[in-house]
Design a protein around this motif. Structure first.
Motif, PDB file in Angstrom:
ATOM      1  N   UNK A  36       0.839  -1.202   0.000  1.00 27.14           N
ATOM      2  CA  UNK A  36       0.000   0.000   0.000  1.00 27.14           C
ATOM      3  C   UNK A  36       0.873   1.251   0.000  1.00 27.14           C
ATOM      4  N   UNK A  37       1.924   1.282   0.814  1.00 32.87           N
ATOM      5  CA  UNK A  37       2.813   2.450   0.885  1.00 32.87           C
ATOM      6  C   UNK A  37       3.516   2.665  -0.448  1.00 32.87           C
ATOM      7  N   UNK A  38       3.980   1.602  -1.073  1.00 32.73           N
ATOM      8  CA  UNK A  38       4.650   1.720  -2.375  1.00 32.73           C
ATOM      9  C   UNK A  38       3.674   2.230  -3.431  1.00 32.73           C
ATOM     10  N   UNK A  39       2.472   1.692  -3.439  1.00 37.94           N
ATOM     11  CA  UNK A  39       1.457   2.162  -4.378  1.00 37.94           C
ATOM     12  C   UNK A  39       1.118   3.623  -4.151  1.00 37.94           C
ATOM     13  N   UNK A  40       0.998   4.026  -2.920  1.00 33.69           N
ATOM     14  CA  UNK A  40       0.697   5.430  -2.588  1.00 33.69           C
ATOM     15  C   UNK A  40       1.821   6.349  -3.056  1.00 33.69           C
ATOM     16  N   UNK A  41       3.051   5.937  -2.795  1.00 33.22           N
ATOM     17  CA  UNK A  41       4.206   6.781  -3.100  1.00 33.22           C
ATOM     18  C   UNK A  41       4.455   6.885  -4.604  1.00 33.22           C
ATOM     19  N   UNK A  42       4.335   5.767  -5.342  1.00 34.82           N
ATOM     20  CA  UNK A  42       4.675   5.758  -6.754  1.00 34.82           C
ATOM     21  C   UNK A  42       3.483   5.928  -7.706  1.00 34.82           C
ATOM     22  N   UNK A  43       2.258   5.715  -7.230  1.00 29.60           N
ATOM     23  CA  UNK A  43       1.099   5.816  -8.115  1.00 29.60           C
ATOM     24  C   UNK A  43       0.234   7.025  -7.779  1.00 29.60           C
ATOM     25  N   UNK A  44      -0.124   7.193  -6.527  1.00 29.89           N
ATOM     26  CA  UNK A  44      -1.075   8.246  -6.148  1.00 29.89           C
ATOM     27  C   UNK A  44      -0.400   9.620  -6.075  1.00 29.89           C
ATOM     28  N   UNK A  45       0.705   9.723  -5.346  1.00 24.76           N
ATOM     29  CA  UNK A  45       1.343  11.032  -5.149  1.00 24.76           C
ATOM     30  C   UNK A  45       1.806  11.709  -6.440  1.00 24.76           C
ATOM     31  N   UNK A  46       2.380  11.009  -7.409  1.00 25.30           N
ATOM     32  CA  UNK A  46       2.794  11.719  -8.630  1.00 25.30           C
ATOM     33  C   UNK A  46       1.637  12.395  -9.365  1.00 25.30           C
ATOM     34  N   UNK A  47       0.419  11.834  -9.292  1.00 25.62           N
ATOM     35  CA  UNK A  47      -0.713  12.440  -9.983  1.00 25.62           C
ATOM     36  C   UNK A  47      -1.337  13.589  -9.194  1.00 25.62           C
ATOM     37  N   UNK A  48      -0.948  13.776  -7.954  1.00 18.33           N
ATOM     38  CA  UNK A  48      -1.470  14.892  -7.171  1.00 18.33           C
ATOM     39  C   UNK A  48      -0.642  16.150  -7.359  1.00 18.33           C
ATOM     40  N   UNK A  49       0.549  16.038  -7.893  1.00 15.50           N
ATOM     41  CA  UNK A  49       1.405  17.207  -8.128  1.00 15.50           C
ATOM     42  C   UNK A  49       1.070  17.799  -9.488  1.00 15.50           C
ATOM     43  N   UNK A  50       1.050  19.118  -9.581  1.00 13.80           N
ATOM     44  CA  UNK A  50       0.805  19.798 -10.836  1.00 13.80           C
ATOM     45  C   UNK A  50       2.122  19.914 -11.587  1.00 13.80           C
ATOM     46  N   UNK A  51       2.115  19.732 -12.904  1.00 11.46           N
ATOM     47  CA  UNK A  51       3.357  19.868 -13.661  1.00 11.46           C
ATOM     48  C   UNK A  51       3.807  21.318 -13.699  1.00 11.46           C
ATOM     49  N   UNK A  52       5.078  21.517 -13.990  1.00  9.31           N
ATOM     50  CA  UNK A  52       5.593  22.875 -14.075  1.00  9.31           C
ATOM     51  C   UNK A  52       4.983  23.577 -15.282  1.00  9.31           C
ATOM     52  N   UNK A  53       4.838  24.883 -15.164  1.00  8.64           N
ATOM     53  CA  UNK A  53       4.312  25.676 -16.264  1.00  8.64           C
ATOM     54  C   UNK A  53       5.371  25.720 -17.356  1.00  8.64           C
ATOM     55  N   UNK A  54       4.984  25.447 -18.626  1.00  7.60           N
ATOM     56  CA  UNK A  54       5.973  25.483 -19.696  1.00  7.60           C
ATOM     57  C   UNK A  54       6.432  26.909 -19.966  1.00  7.60           C
ATOM     58  N   UNK A  55       7.653  27.045 -20.394  1.00  8.96           N
ATOM     59  CA  UNK A  55       8.215  28.357 -20.717  1.00  8.96           C
ATOM     60  C   UNK A  55       8.481  28.381 -22.216  1.00  8.96           C
ATOM     61  N   UNK A  56       7.919  29.365 -22.890  1.00  9.34           N
ATOM     62  CA  UNK A  56       8.093  29.505 -24.327  1.00  9.34           C
ATOM     63  C   UNK A  56       9.009  30.682 -24.610  1.00  9.34           C
ATOM     64  N   UNK A  57       9.539  30.732 -25.812  1.00  6.10           N
ATOM     65  CA  UNK A  57      10.515  31.769 -26.152  1.00  6.10           C
ATOM     66  C   UNK A  57       9.898  33.162 -26.112  1.00  6.10           C
TER      67      UNK A  57
END
Length: 147
Positions: free
Chosen positions: A24-45
């Motif tokens: 359960x801890x491994x699933x939480x750490x590697x599956x659930x938590x990554x989808x709760x973080x927002x990706x960085x805003x892309x930077x364009x030229x």
């Protein structure tokens, strides 16, 4: 007493619970938590370009004086042959040339007053002016009732 059997079963129970908690801890750490973080805003030229300074306030606007007309406008002489009304219940479409295939240049609604300016040689088409909108064009003569 049965103490050794109890110890074995509690040890295997603790081991089983440990495996379940680890999964359960491994699933939480590697599956659930990554989808709760927002990706960085892309930077364009073009994001790094500076924005120009805003224009000065309205007080800086200067208005040029209004030019006076040099030629006085004369009203159009009434060059109409006769007046008429549109008798087509759906209105009329004015044409650029005396032909059904020519492009539309205006129109008039039912009972609109029109001035007939000229007629085609065969008198099948007439050139009219809508008195309300001042649009001009060719229409079939049967769609106009002479007044």
């Amino acid at each position: 007493m049965r103490f050794p059997e109890t110890a074995k079963s509690s040890t295997s129970l603790a081991f089983s619970l440990g495996i379940i908690v680890a999964i359960v801890a491994t699933g939480w750490y590697y599956v659930i938590l990554p989808f709760q973080k927002h990706p960085q805003k892309p930077v364009f030229s073009n994001d790094l370009k500076s924005v120009p300074a805003p224009a000065p306030p309205i007080a800086a606007i200067k208005v040029a004086p209004m030019p006076q007309p040099t030629v006085k406008a004369k009203p159009k002489t009434n060059d109409a042959k006769y007046q008429g009304k549109v008798n087509a219940s759906i209105g009329l479409v004015f044409r650029a040339d005396p032909s059904q295939a020519s492009k539309s240049v205006g129109g008039a609604d039912f009972n609109t007053k029109v001035s007939v300016i000229r007629e085609a040689p065969d008198r099948e088409w007439v050139y009219v002016r809508n008195e309300n909108t001042k649009e001009e064009g060719w229409v079939r003569s049967g769609n106009i009732t002479k007044e």
